[in-house]
Design a protein around this motif. Sequence first.
Motif, short mmCIF file in Angstrom:
data_model
loop_
_atom_site.label_atom_id
_atom_site.label_comp_id
_atom_site.label_asym_id
_atom_site.label_seq_id
_atom_site.Cartn_x
_atom_site.Cartn_y
_atom_site.Cartn_z
N SER A 1 -23.99 17.21 -25.42
CA SER A 1 -23.16 16.95 -26.60
C SER A 1 -22.43 18.21 -27.07
O SER A 1 -21.48 18.12 -27.83
N ARG A 2 -22.88 19.38 -26.62
CA ARG A 2 -22.21 20.63 -26.97
C ARG A 2 -21.16 21.03 -25.92
O ARG A 2 -20.59 22.10 -26.01
N SER A 3 -20.92 20.16 -24.97
CA SER A 3 -19.89 20.42 -23.95
C SER A 3 -18.53 20.07 -24.53
O SER A 3 -18.41 19.35 -25.51
N ARG A 4 -17.49 20.59 -23.87
CA ARG A 4 -16.13 20.32 -24.36
C ARG A 4 -15.13 20.51 -23.22
O ARG A 4 -15.44 21.16 -22.22
N VAL A 5 -13.94 19.94 -23.41
CA VAL A 5 -12.89 20.05 -22.42
C VAL A 5 -11.53 20.05 -23.11
O VAL A 5 -11.35 19.40 -24.13
N GLU A 6 -10.59 20.80 -22.55
CA GLU A 6 -9.20 20.80 -23.02
C GLU A 6 -8.31 20.73 -21.80
O GLU A 6 -8.55 21.41 -20.80
N LEU A 7 -7.27 19.89 -21.89
CA LEU A 7 -6.35 19.68 -20.79
C LEU A 7 -4.93 19.68 -21.33
O LEU A 7 -4.65 19.05 -22.35
N THR A 8 -4.04 20.37 -20.64
CA THR A 8 -2.61 20.39 -20.97
C THR A 8 -1.83 20.03 -19.71
O THR A 8 -2.01 20.66 -18.67
N VAL A 9 -1.00 19.00 -19.82
CA VAL A 9 -0.21 18.50 -18.69
C VAL A 9 1.27 18.68 -19.02
O VAL A 9 1.71 18.33 -20.13
N GLN A 10 2.03 19.19 -18.09
CA GLN A 10 3.47 19.33 -18.26
C GLN A 10 4.12 17.97 -18.00
O GLN A 10 4.07 17.45 -16.87
N ALA A 11 4.71 17.37 -19.03
CA ALA A 11 5.30 16.03 -18.92
C ALA A 11 6.38 15.96 -17.84
O ALA A 11 6.51 14.95 -17.15
N ALA A 12 7.14 17.03 -17.68
CA ALA A 12 8.23 17.03 -16.70
C ALA A 12 7.73 17.03 -15.25
O ALA A 12 8.52 16.84 -14.33
N SER A 13 6.43 17.20 -15.06
CA SER A 13 5.91 17.25 -13.69
C SER A 13 5.50 15.87 -13.17
O SER A 13 4.93 15.77 -12.09
N VAL A 14 5.85 14.80 -13.89
CA VAL A 14 5.51 13.45 -13.43
C VAL A 14 6.23 13.15 -12.13
O VAL A 14 7.39 13.50 -11.95
N ARG A 15 5.49 12.51 -11.21
CA ARG A 15 6.06 12.20 -9.91
C ARG A 15 5.51 10.86 -9.42
O ARG A 15 4.30 10.66 -9.42
N THR A 16 6.42 9.96 -9.03
CA THR A 16 6.02 8.65 -8.53
C THR A 16 6.52 8.39 -7.11
O THR A 16 6.25 7.33 -6.56
N GLY A 17 7.27 9.32 -6.55
CA GLY A 17 7.85 9.10 -5.24
C GLY A 17 9.23 8.49 -5.29
O GLY A 17 9.85 8.24 -4.26
N ASN A 18 9.74 8.25 -6.50
CA ASN A 18 11.08 7.70 -6.67
C ASN A 18 11.81 8.58 -7.68
O ASN A 18 11.53 8.49 -8.89
N PRO A 19 12.72 9.45 -7.24
CA PRO A 19 13.37 10.41 -8.15
C PRO A 19 14.07 9.75 -9.34
O PRO A 19 14.03 10.28 -10.46
N GLN A 20 14.72 8.59 -9.13
CA GLN A 20 15.40 7.92 -10.25
C GLN A 20 14.38 7.47 -11.28
O GLN A 20 14.56 7.67 -12.49
N ARG A 21 13.30 6.85 -10.84
CA ARG A 21 12.25 6.40 -11.76
C ARG A 21 11.62 7.60 -12.47
O ARG A 21 11.36 7.56 -13.67
#
Length: 177
Positions: A52-72
């Motif tokens: 219960s004393r554990s913790r986590v922080e995560l930061t993701v760069q939104a512009a790094s999204v990738r789906t395999g389709n550049p237009q999408r």
Amino acid sequence: MTTSLRALTGDYVLDQARTRIGFVARHTVGPAVHGQFDRFAGTGHLDGDDPSRSRVELTVQAASVRTGNPQRDRYLRGKYLRDADHPVITFTSDRVERTGEAAFRVTGDLSIRGVRNPITLELELTGDGDDLRLKGGVTIDRTDWGVKWTAAAGLVARKVALELDLAATRRPAPTGD
């Protein structure tokens, strides 16, 4: 898990080369859309004696999204995530519960587009020595974060499965120099 939880106590940093932060969204006129984020950073502390004393922080760069389709990907960045105004997606835990020998429920705040909502991740831990692996995720309703675009209404499901395959390396203890 072959190592005791107590032996895994320590501070960790995400290994970007071995981590995948992904998602799956259903599409009404085609197959599900699978994607991932390629740029992120994260830290955590695991307390093996008292999770219960554990913790986590995560930061993701939104512009790094990738789906395999550049237009999408351009639509996701601009219309859905509005990365120009909200460049990062963050998660900060506020509660960790051990639910099994190597299972954890991590509750915290997920911020997307400047909107913060609580989520609960179900994660399974594996690890030996200085490395941890955490796998799991959660399904969210993207509209709770204002992630919608009227031109795509009815085409993309509201529910999005977030998939985490996290690899973390123990930070060395500070030296007393």
